[in-house]
Design a protein around this motif. Structure first.
Motif: not given
Length: 735
Positions: A522-530
């Motif tokens: 979930a944290a990795e996905l938020m970095h990718d969204f950024k």
């Protein structure tokens, strides 16, 4: 000391030790200088410059001004067949490298820069090759570059989050015996490829939906930086602008040279490893006494590269702890054999291992407790501050009745917000997806791991979104994910809940896997969204690329692990003292055993040492935090507690290699700081890649029983005299 080189036919050599890549330097990249807003064709016309939101007095640089003439392609043209095909190849290579790092050095690497560089290089080379043959191809955009990188990283990170060097391997009989257990009964689990694939698929897919509805809140409302995601966006933007193309070519060229050099060095070393304890990796640089304590430099190009990437304080913290452990602490404990403990086994928890591993775990827990508390306090403070600011803005708008009173958005923000808000998945789809996969996991995960019950899984899925939100928010603030901490807490809670008789060890490790994958992904996905937000990449294409990468990871990672089992042998993965000792798997196993058995299995005074090391780590973290806040000059010289725990779990030779990498980087920066800042990370990545790639021809040579022709061995004076008295006369007689 005599160096003896003999030509002989011997056993296949052990693989070279492989390192970690776990630090990404998040430098702000200046894409365009102030007021120099140029396109590929030259200066912006006056009307486009005004449209880009630049007033006469505006001196702020704009990243999007260079792309003002380019319309981002729709999401279905961002996820291309060539990017998926490239992701399969690069994902397999980086998965192999990541898993090898985890099984040898015991850490989880981050290959974001490598994936961006290699993705850019491969697709650019492919399109240029087609153009030379007169074949037209779709232009390679920065959006496709981001999609490719996201797909590759989501596949490769499953090698760590999937537990192939941590909690899954800790379930096996080999690790159980290495940790001092019997390796039988309900406390061990036989890893089957099909079941592992099913477990990864159930949990990792649910992680994609976990914090998906929070992307607007995190990125637009609270404007969290997500430093890794922002840095990758800056790198990708620089690749696809005229100003950044030259830098990208230099970096790719430097990486290519480092890969070739590292590969050739690994090939050269292989020639001299024709026997046990032979070769450069057993070079007793600091003497044979230090060599017996595993304190030597083994000429591993990959670990030197790791040292060039990791902060200097981390590397020398490991070296400091290795020195204290090898020459003072462990000799003292060995002298207490017969009084404090009687078990002669060096791996049993009732023997010397009952001091080393628990002390390392105590330092890890002390550091994790401090980081969890520190980041939670910071996250709560910033969350409350942002909420008050949003409420204040909303009140002002309501009072004035005019939303124009808000600060005007820049041209970059307007373009990014438009795409980020218009293209995406509805929130109800995300909620429904998470609920669906939670229900399916509660049914089928207990069938994969019978020691855990459906209500344990249901409880984990119920609290995971809260933990994932906290972790994603904290990761957005300071780029530090605490997913492994939450996973360790799950081990203690579920393991103690199930109990020793019912297989609490395996249940705790399975619970750790559920929590670690959901929160970490979930944290990795938020970095990718950024990253997608800063490169005008569609959120929908980002989610699809994550799903594709996750699917590839669920297939590729178990197959790569199966290859390791075939080529290395099941009995050597996680075996104490072997090259693939998987130190983190031993640590996770120790946590699980302690959660169900308690401290009664440890030798005398072990808990006293554990308490001392726990508070020692906590004290070091507090001291480092105070020194940083007060800006003391000694802040850069305070050892890192987490790094100091690593020598308790693996040999100090890794610390020596990594310290050598730091030393080379310091010298490089002293001679040419600009070149070092621009190329050090990619050169280090090339050293790691080349050393890791040699594992493939090494495995092929072993399959065909082609053995190294020479054994280079180092002997003491006494051994040399013994050889001269017994071996040389027989050799002369036989000749």
């Amino acid at each position: 000391m005599l160096m003896l080189a003999t030509v002989k036919k011997a056993r296949p050599s052990k693989a070279n030790t492989f390192g970690l890549v776990n630090v990404l330097k998040t430098q702000r990249l200046r894409i365009m200088p102030p007021r120099q807003n140029i396109t590929a064709g030259g200066w912006l016309p006056a009307e486009e410059d005004n449209a880009a939101g630049h007033d006469e007095g505006d001196e702020q640089p704009s990243a999007e001004a260079a792309f003002v003439g380019q319309t981002p392609p729709p999401w279905w043209r961002q996820v291309t067949a060539r990017s998926v095909a490239t992701s399969v190849v690069l994902g397999t290579v980086l998965t192999f490298m990541s898993m090898r790092i985890g099984l040898t050095a015991g850490v989880g690497p981050a290959f974001n820069i490598v994936a961006s560089l290699l993705g850019f290089f491969v697709i650019k080379s492919w399109t240029r090759l087609l153009a030379r043959f007169g074949v037209a191809s779709q232009p390679f955009t920065r959006q496709e570059n981001v999609v490719l990188q996201t797909c590759v990283i989501s596949c490769a990170t499953l090698s760590f989050y999937g537990g192939f060097s941590t909690y899954l391997l800790a379930m096996t009989e080999t690790v159980a015996k290495s940790a001092g257990g019997t390796g039988t009964g309900r406390d061990v689990y036989k890893l089957e490829t099909g079941k592992v694939m099913a477990f990864l698929g159930l949990v990792s897919y649910s992680s994609l939906f976990c914090t998906l509805p929070l992307r607007k809140l995190m990125i637009l409302d609270y404007k969290l930086m997500y430093p890794t995601g922002s840095a990758i966006a800056g790198i990708v933007n620089s690749f696809h602008t005229p100003a950044g193309a030259a830098t990208a070519k230099l970096q790719v060229l430097a990486m290519s040279k480092a890969i070739v050099a590292s590969f050739m060095w690994a090939s050269f070393q292989w020639v001299y490893t024709g026997g046990s304890g032979c070769g450069f990796q057993d070079f007793p640089m600091f003497g044979l006494t230090a060599y017996k304590e595993k304190f030597y430099f083994d000429f591993s190009a990959s670990l030197v590269g790791v040292g060039m990437i990791c902060p200097v304080v981390v590397n020398f913290s490991m070296l400091f702890a290795s020195t204290i452990t090898s020459f003072f602490l462990l000799p003292t404990l060995l002298s207490k054999k017969g009084t404090w403990y009687t078990d002669p086994s060096p791996t049993n928890f009732r023997g010397i291992n009952g001091y080393k591993v628990p002390m390392g775990i105590a330092m890890v827990l002390g550091d994790c407790l401090f980081q969890l508390g520190s980041i939670s306090i910071r996250a709560a403070y910033h969350f409350n501050k942002n909420r008050k600011e949003l409420n204040l803005v909303g009140t002002n708008i309501a009072d004035d009745g005019n939303s124009d009173e808000q600060a005007p958005l820049s041209y970059d923000d307007r373009r990014r917000n438009k795409i980020f808000l218009e293209e995406g998945m509805p929130d109800y789809v995300a909620v429904a997806g998470y609920v669906f996969f939670s229900a399916v996991s509660a049914i089928f995960v207990p069938r994969i791991f019978p020691q855990i019950r459906y209500y344990h899984v249901a409880l984990l899925y119920a609290v995971a979104p809260i933990m994932a939100f906290c972790n994603s928010y904290a990761s957005g603030l300071c780029d530090w994910s605490l997913a492994s901490v939450y996973g360790k807490l799950a081990i203690f809670i579920v393991g103690a809940w199930v109990g020793e008789a019912s297989g609490g060890t395996i249940a705790g490790l399975a619970a750790c896997g559920v929590m670690l994958m959901i929160i970490g992904n979930a944290a990795e996905l938020m970095h990718d969204f950024k990253t997608g937000y800063l490169t005008l990449t569609s959120p929908l294409s980002m989610f699809i690329s994550q799903a594709i990468g996750t699917s590839l990871g669920c297939l590729i990672n178990p197959l790569v692990f199966l290859c390791f089992e075939k080529f290395v042998g099941k009995g050597h993965l996680g075996e104490a003292g072997s090259v693939f000792s998987a130190p983190l798997a031993t640590a996770y196993r120790g946590l699980a055993v302690l959660s169900v058995e308690g401290v009664k299995i440890l030798p005398k005074h072990s808990m006293m040492f554990c308490i001392a090391f726990f508070f020692g780590a906590f004290f070091l973290d507090c001291l480092a935090a105070i020194a940083k806040a007060k800006k003391w000059k000694v802040k850069s010289y305070i050892p890192n507690a987490m790094a100091m725990a690593i020598p308790f779990l693996i040999g100090p030779n890794i610390a020596v290699d990594m310290a050598m990498g730091s030393l080379l980087l310091v010298i490089w920066k002293k001679t040419n700081k600009k070149s070092a800042n621009m190329l050090s990370v990619v050169v280090a990545s090339g050293l790691i890649c080349g050393d890791g790639l040699f594992a493939l021809p090494s495995a092929i040579l072993s399959i065909f029983q082609i053995e190294p022709p020479i054994c280079m061995k180092f002997l003491s004076n006494y051994q040399t005299e013994e050889m001269q008295d017994h071996f040389l006369p027989k050799l002369a007689a036989s000749s």
